[in-house]
Design an enzyme around this catalytic site. Sequence first.
Site, PDB file in Angstrom:
ATOM      1  N   SER A 254       0.866  -1.171   0.000  1.00 39.52           N
ATOM      2  CA  SER A 254       0.000   0.000   0.000  1.00 39.52           C
ATOM      3  C   SER A 254       0.902   1.219   0.000  1.00 39.52           C
ATOM      4  CB  SER A 254      -0.905   0.011   1.227  1.00 39.52           C
ATOM      5  OG  SER A 254      -0.305   0.759   2.253  1.00 39.52           O
ATOM      6  N   LYS A 255       0.341   2.343  -0.460  1.00 36.94           N
ATOM      7  CA  LYS A 255       1.178   3.533  -0.570  1.00 36.94           C
ATOM      8  C   LYS A 255       1.668   3.999   0.802  1.00 36.94           C
ATOM      9  CE  LYS A 255      -0.082   4.812  -5.119  1.00 36.94           C
ATOM     10  NZ  LYS A 255      -1.022   5.366  -6.009  1.00 36.94           N
ATOM     11  N   ARG A 256       1.014   3.512   1.833  1.00 42.55           N
ATOM     12  CA  ARG A 256       1.430   3.935   3.182  1.00 42.55           C
ATOM     13  C   ARG A 256       2.485   2.996   3.801  1.00 42.55           C
ATOM     14  NH1 ARG A 256      -3.650   5.198   2.527  1.00 42.55           N
ATOM     15  NH2 ARG A 256      -4.302   3.075   2.989  1.00 42.55           N
ATOM     16  N   ASP A 257       2.811   1.933   3.077  1.00 40.73           N
ATOM     17  CA  ASP A 257       3.764   0.944   3.594  1.00 40.73           C
ATOM     18  C   ASP A 257       5.161   1.574   3.674  1.00 40.73           C
ATOM     19  OD1 ASP A 257       5.462  -1.178   4.008  1.00 40.73           O
ATOM     20  OD2 ASP A 257       4.321  -2.541   2.735  1.00 40.73           O
TER      21      ASP A 257
END
Length: 485
Positions: A254-257
């Site tokens: 995910s882009k937040r990883d």
Amino acid sequence: MSKVRVRYAPSPTGHLHIGGARTALFNYLFAKHYDGDFIFRLEDTDLERNIPNGEASQLENLEWLGIIPDESPLKPGDYGPYRQTERLDIYQKYADELVAQGLAYECYCSTDELDESRKRQEANGQHSFRYERTCLNLSDEQKEQYKKEGRKPSIRFKVDQDKVYEWDDIVRGKISVIGKDISDWVIIKSNGIATYNFGVAIDDALMKISHVFRGEEHISNTPKQIMIYDALNFIAPEFGHLTLIVNEERKKLSKRDETIMQFISQYKEDGYLPEALFNFFALLGWSPNIEEEIFTKEEIIAMFDEKRLSKSSSMFDKKKLHWLDNHYIKESSLERIKEMCLVYLNENYPLNEKDDEWIDAIIELYKPQLNYCKEIVELVKPYFEEYNLTEEDINFLKEQNSLELLKVMSEEFNKMESFDSITIKETINVIGKALSLKGKQLFMPIRLAISCKRSGGDLSTVIELYGKEQAIENIQKTIGLLNEN
Ligand code: GLU
């Protein structure tokens, strides 16, 4: 097979992400393997979410990776325009055609009315919203009335509830969806802008796209797109939905990883080599028919086989990326790596104190260790840092009884006329023999005393890089500390 034409169609709502880069790469490899065209098209209709510079940044990063479009907004071919916002009248024309044929209809429902209907359906235990066809059979008078009230219509596609939408997915095999699972969906919003599923189908058809490789999150969109091809008598491209990229814990990326750098620009900024990323991404969901893993771009294009696209998720293995990048760094010329490393060195250290020879020697020494060029900053840090031996290191040197060794070392270094790595190495060997020390017992104390580090590059080169004066000064400081307590 007719001419292969594939596309990568990002929305300029962000910079080039690793998932996007991989999708673009597989399309590119497929196109080039079959002597086809790779098209870059922009899905920029979500105006509020577009970021400044999004298009340029997507293109620049792709090209940096070596994924070069044959057609793009900046390099138009015969199928332009290549930005969806410049194609709105085209979508409108086809939507009007569908309305005229009774395959689509105007819908005047307001957002509030649709929300109410959604809530009612939820209360009845229905989870996915279905449009209740409120506006399917409006009379001309009703439409006029709505218009007078200031309502603006959207256009909905009338889904044939009994039809089965089917395709033979290049990655997953047969997939079919029955029309009754899809409710009448909006093709043109009330602001006059086409929705993704409508615009993409028209674009792919008019741009003669033959194959579409994209992420598996688009599987649920494909039946809607097939409806449009059917309704307009277009030939649908072949579809291949790529499996997910997962992190080392097997979780969907995910882009937040934060465990993985998400954007290509970050790899560029840290001094990774584009050919390493190209090689790495090619193996992220595809594998050749042979054991090896290091390939040039040309080799990958020649070997690429869409039948070998992975059917299970692919793990983003950072160690493998480092291994590949390290390989390409080692293979690169000193000049190239020096130029890249100098950017980081200049940002961090007073390099004007050092001559060119010193810099070349540093790069040559550490090049084989670099996983990416920015790592040079940490590796050369000791040369610019204040002498800082820790308590633990001092105790270690005491345990090793290194005092005698360091005294002799300092005397011998003092006598040396040419302070080059070869002579330094010989001197260390002679001292080792004289004191009956070898291996770790000999090298580690010397390294620690001079660089305050227990590991690093080739010892005699490291010492040469400190220079005679500094090396002796540091040994003397260490001797002082050992005598002190
Ligand atoms: N703009 C879409 C995306 O970024 C493209 C989807 C497609 O390839 O059809 O996911």
